[in-house]
Design a protein around this motif. Structure first.
Motif, mmCIF file in Angstrom:
data_model
loop_
_atom_site.group_PDB
_atom_site.id
_atom_site.type_symbol
_atom_site.label_atom_id
_atom_site.label_comp_id
_atom_site.label_asym_id
_atom_site.label_seq_id
_atom_site.Cartn_x
_atom_site.Cartn_y
_atom_site.Cartn_z
ATOM 1 N N GLY A 1 0.799 -1.212 0.000
ATOM 2 C CA GLY A 1 0.000 0.000 0.000
ATOM 3 C C GLY A 1 0.833 1.265 0.000
ATOM 4 N N ALA A 2 2.001 1.208 -0.629
ATOM 5 C CA ALA A 2 2.879 2.368 -0.579
ATOM 6 C C ALA A 2 2.302 3.536 -1.362
ATOM 7 C CB ALA A 2 4.233 1.995 -1.153
ATOM 8 N N THR A 3 2.212 4.669 -0.731
ATOM 9 C CA THR A 3 1.892 5.907 -1.420
ATOM 10 C C THR A 3 2.644 6.993 -0.693
ATOM 11 O OG1 THR A 3 0.083 6.609 -0.018
ATOM 12 C CG2 THR A 3 -0.492 5.150 -1.848
ATOM 13 N N PRO A 4 2.824 8.141 -1.329
ATOM 14 C CA PRO A 4 3.541 9.213 -0.656
ATOM 15 C C PRO A 4 2.843 9.663 0.632
ATOM 16 C CG PRO A 4 3.373 9.645 -3.003
ATOM 17 C CD PRO A 4 2.508 8.451 -2.716
ATOM 18 N N ALA A 5 1.537 9.549 0.696
ATOM 19 C CA ALA A 5 0.840 10.166 1.826
ATOM 20 C C ALA A 5 0.855 9.324 3.092
ATOM 21 C CB ALA A 5 -0.595 10.458 1.429
ATOM 22 N N GLY A 6 0.351 8.125 3.023
ATOM 23 C CA GLY A 6 0.121 7.406 4.269
ATOM 24 C C GLY A 6 0.987 6.189 4.461
ATOM 25 N N GLY A 7 1.494 5.617 3.405
ATOM 26 C CA GLY A 7 2.275 4.401 3.550
ATOM 27 C C GLY A 7 3.745 4.735 3.574
ATOM 28 N N HIS B 1 -4.391 -9.345 -2.020
ATOM 29 C CA HIS B 1 -4.443 -7.885 -1.903
ATOM 30 C C HIS B 1 -5.004 -7.249 -3.165
ATOM 31 C CE1 HIS B 1 -2.696 -6.881 1.946
ATOM 32 N NE2 HIS B 1 -1.738 -7.779 1.773
ATOM 33 N N GLN B 2 -4.669 -7.812 -4.314
ATOM 34 C CA GLN B 2 -5.086 -7.181 -5.573
ATOM 35 C C GLN B 2 -6.465 -7.630 -6.052
ATOM 36 O OE1 GLN B 2 -1.895 -7.693 -8.467
ATOM 37 N NE2 GLN B 2 -1.034 -5.756 -7.766
ATOM 38 N N ARG C 1 -13.965 2.099 2.425
ATOM 39 C CA ARG C 1 -12.531 2.282 2.589
ATOM 40 C C ARG C 1 -12.307 3.425 3.566
ATOM 41 N NH1 ARG C 1 -9.186 -0.193 -0.957
ATOM 42 N NH2 ARG C 1 -10.576 -0.909 -2.588
ATOM 43 N N LEU C 2 -11.497 3.183 4.570
ATOM 44 C CA LEU C 2 -11.147 4.220 5.532
ATOM 45 C C LEU C 2 -9.724 4.667 5.217
ATOM 46 C CD1 LEU C 2 -11.575 5.878 8.108
ATOM 47 C CD2 LEU C 2 -10.915 3.860 9.419
ATOM 48 N N THR C 3 -9.584 5.937 4.879
ATOM 49 C CA THR C 3 -8.289 6.439 4.428
ATOM 50 C C THR C 3 -7.474 6.952 5.604
ATOM 51 O OG1 THR C 3 -9.277 6.995 2.322
ATOM 52 C CG2 THR C 3 -7.219 8.083 2.849
ATOM 53 N N LEU C 4 -6.269 6.417 5.725
ATOM 54 C CA LEU C 4 -5.379 6.794 6.829
ATOM 55 C C LEU C 4 -5.130 8.296 6.856
ATOM 56 C CD1 LEU C 4 -2.765 3.939 6.468
ATOM 57 C CD2 LEU C 4 -4.357 4.269 8.363
ATOM 58 N N THR D 1 -4.166 3.810 -2.531
ATOM 59 C CA THR D 1 -3.506 2.516 -2.368
ATOM 60 C C THR D 1 -3.654 1.657 -3.623
ATOM 61 O OG1 THR D 1 -3.490 0.460 -1.098
ATOM 62 C CG2 THR D 1 -5.595 1.579 -1.264
ATOM 63 N N ALA D 2 -2.636 0.829 -3.863
ATOM 64 C CA ALA D 2 -2.697 -0.097 -4.994
ATOM 65 C C ALA D 2 -3.463 -1.363 -4.634
ATOM 66 C CB ALA D 2 -1.279 -0.457 -5.434
ATOM 67 N N ASP D 3 -3.807 -1.512 -3.356
ATOM 68 C CA ASP D 3 -4.469 -2.736 -2.902
ATOM 69 C C ASP D 3 -5.984 -2.642 -3.077
ATOM 70 O OD1 ASP D 3 -2.048 -3.729 -2.078
ATOM 71 O OD2 ASP D 3 -2.350 -3.230 0.041
ATOM 72 N N ALA D 4 -6.579 -3.729 -3.550
ATOM 73 C CA ALA D 4 -8.040 -3.803 -3.568
ATOM 74 C C ALA D 4 -8.565 -4.023 -2.156
ATOM 75 C CB ALA D 4 -8.500 -4.927 -4.485
ATOM 76 N N THR D 5 -7.817 -4.788 -1.368
ATOM 77 C CA THR D 5 -8.229 -5.029 0.013
ATOM 78 C C THR D 5 -6.992 -5.330 0.848
ATOM 79 O OG1 THR D 5 -9.712 -6.273 1.475
ATOM 80 C CG2 THR D 5 -8.639 -7.515 -0.292
ATOM 81 N N THR D 6 -7.197 -5.507 2.144
ATOM 82 C CA THR D 6 -6.073 -5.854 3.003
ATOM 83 C C THR D 6 -6.580 -6.548 4.269
ATOM 84 O OG1 THR D 6 -3.999 -5.023 3.947
ATOM 85 C CG2 THR D 6 -5.929 -3.623 4.222
ATOM 86 N N HIS D 7 -5.679 -6.750 5.212
ATOM 87 C CA HIS D 7 -5.988 -7.424 6.473
ATOM 88 C C HIS D 7 -5.508 -6.516 7.591
ATOM 89 C CE1 HIS D 7 -1.718 -8.303 6.075
ATOM 90 N NE2 HIS D 7 -2.009 -8.625 4.829
ATOM 91 N N GLY D 8 -5.632 -6.958 8.829
ATOM 92 C CA GLY D 8 -5.145 -6.136 9.927
ATOM 93 C C GLY D 8 -6.252 -5.641 10.832
#
Ligand SMILES: [Zn+2]
Length: 561
Positions: free
Chosen positions: A127-133, A318-319, A376-379, A489-496
């Motif tokens: 989920g790397a992006t400049p903003a949150g990851g 994830h995708q 989707r909850l954005t960090l 995010t590049a992810d369609a979904t995730t865990h955690g």
């Protein structure tokens, strides 16, 4: 005292011979329900596990933030993140002001097998992006090591208490291979995404391990260059449809089968190969080559350790999400991979002389679907809401921001603000109110208030997953079926999340000393290391799980009295 203990040991040890080989297989992101929902595909390894193994159907992680580093460390040590310290794949280091990966170690260097396929570039994390990851702030660490793992693994104890055995661990992910092994190992291998080569660390070896070099030279993974990912079984046997809504495949793939490696650039190849069944097949072939090269499990009076973590399901999950045909098909292919691995172990070691545990590090959430109310909850939204609230109450920060960093559920504050909040419960409540008014937020937990004795299950789960110096001041808990991630995010979904779809995983034991059957008692991945340790006759200094006694045949334990 020591002499008495040794005598007791020698008397009880004769009850059963310890296994010659302990095998831990982790299928990254293999949700517990896949065992039943994908049942039409089981005719190889998973079928063997279900038929001949001890299946703990209610196995569940007890802590809140379920990810790869935390899960593998828990499986390997039998302790929880509050003890082993691996709270997440990455955390913010307040001393260096760096986001560090759980295995980062600037004193260690990477040892590559073969020359890089890709010109080295910073690794983009999940989920790397400049903003949150990852990516905005500098990323620490040149190499990888187990230095951040604060507990001993089963493999560590085997090496120390039953000297002479080998420790071999393999994965596409460094955090999986390293944490399964622990603090040493004969071959600890992973796929270095940045370079596009397999690698180990100077923490484990001073040079490429010859047994591994031999395999990689004979079978480089680039041999899969013409690979076409097609369905393993007739399309009518799949419950999940192709062309699911919300899938986010890597360029140049689409959401439709087949998925092709042909024509990919070098960088695309290294990225896409990990997302095909060919990668799991390759890892299993490497495992069988190392079983043979080291003759794992083939000598008396020694107990070797083999840890394998299959990562492909996680990359694909994830995708494409858990309801995709892609995930279903990776699981189907994994059935074959596990089948060939178990057949090799049966042939070379013998079922009665090894013991195997199959599990996962976490599950996965469904792909967000506005129609179902799953969002989707954005960090970044959370971070900005907290920053705004703190500025309203305390004024602008002297420099940078009040919120130092947000990485998945952990919200890290500047040291000055952390101190101020400790004496200002009204502002803590104001921050919590501001964040819980966002759609998709269930709770914002203030971590100094967490207690592992809390009657509130969510507070307790968060406390079990917290390490004071590595966790944030606040922990975000999303609503059920809401996915947390950075903007874009590049992810369609995730865990955690602390919900069953992320916490509930397979836990199946197979081999010598294991009583087959299905077990519905409470169980957790923390039980794996103590159970295998009991069979192998080694003790773990600290465990937060139990020996799964009901699945052990009488006299199968070589316990000390
Ligand atoms: Zn993942």
């Amino acid at each position: 005292m020591v002499a008495v203990a040794l005598l007791a040991w020698s008397l009880t040890a004769s009850a059963a011979a310890p296994p010659r080989l302990v095998v831990v297989i982790v299928a990254d992101q293999f949700r517990a329900d896949y065992l039943t929902t994908f049942a039409s595909h089981w005719r190889a390894g998973v079928q063997t596990l279900l038929r001949d193994g001890a299946n703990f159907r209610r196995a569940q992680y007890p802590y809140a933030y379920t990810d790869t580093c935390a899960g593998h460390s828990t499986i390997a040590t039998g302790t929880l993140p509050r003890t082993h310290g691996m709270i997440a794949d990455s955390w913010w280091d307040h001393e260096t002001n760096l986001l560090v990966d759980c295995t980062d170690d600037e004193a260690a260097s990477i040892i590559s097998y073969g020359s890089p396929l890709v010109v080295a570039a910073p690794v983009a994390g999940r989920g790397a992006t400049p903003a949150g990851g990852r990516g905005a702030a500098p990323v620490g660490g040149a190499g990888n090591s187990p230095r951040n793992l604060l507990a001993q693994t089963l493999a560590d104890e085997l090496r120390q208490q039953r000297p002479g055995g080998r420790v071999v661990t393999l994965s596409l992910k460094e955090r999986a291979a390293i944490n399964l092994a622990g603090h040493s190992g004969d071959a600890v291998m992973w796929f270095d995404e940045a370079a596009g080569t397999f690698a180990t660390s100077s923490a484990f070896a001073s040079a490429p391990v010859p047994e591994v070099t031999q395999f990689i030279d004979a079978s480089p993974y680039v041999k899969d260059v013409g690979f076409v990912w097609t369905l393993r079984d007739p399309s009518t046997t799949y419950r999940n449809r192709d062309a699911g809504v919300g899938e986010r495949p890597s360029n140049p793939w689409s959401g439709l089968f087949p998925h092709n490696l042909e024509g990919a650039t070098a960088a695309q190849y290294a990225n896409l190969w990990r997302r095909t069944p060919a990668a799991d097949v390759y890892l299993a072939r490497m495992a069988t080559a190392l079983i043979d090269a080291y003759r794992l499990g083939q000598a008396e009076n020694k107990t070797d350790f083999l840890g394998i973590s299959f990562s492909t399901l996680d990359y694909v999950g994830h995708q494409f999400g858990p309801d995709s045909r892609e995930v279903e098909d990776i699981a189907a292919h994994l059935d074959d991979v596990l089948g060939s691995l178990i057949a090799h172990l049966d042939d070379k070691v013998g079922r009665a002389k090894y013991v195997l545990a199959f599990t996962a590090d976490h599950g996965v959430a469904p792909v967000p679907s506005p129609a179902k109310g799953f969002g989707r909850l954005t960090l970044d939204d959370v971070r900005e809401r907290i920053e705004e609230t703190l500025r309203n109450r305390y004024g602008p920060p002297d420099k940078d921001a009040h919120v130092a960093r947000i990485y998945y559920p952990n919200v890290y504050l500047s040291p000055a603000i952390r101190q101020r909040l400790a004496a200002d419960p009204l502002t803590v409540r104001a921050v919590q109110d501001a964040v819980t008014s966002l759609p998709g937020v269930a709770r914002l937990l203030y971590t100094p208030e967490l207690s592992d004795r809390s009657r509130d299950p969510l507070v307790r789960a968060a406390a079990l997953g917290r390490a004071a110096t590595r966790s944030g001041a606040f922990l975000i808990v999303q609503k059920r079926n809401w996915v947390l991630g950075p903007r874009g995010t590049a992810d369609a979904t995730t865990h955690g999340s602390p919900y069953d779809y992320d916490q509930h995983v397979p836990l199946i034991l197979l081999g010598g000393g294991i009583r087959r059957g299905t077990y519905d008692a409470a169980a957790a991945p923390t039980d794996i290391a103590p159970t295998l340790a009991a069979l192998a006759g080694v003790t773990l200094a600290k465990v937060e799980g139990r020996v799964l006694q009901e699945a052990l045949l009488p006299d199968s334990q070589t316990t000390r009295r």
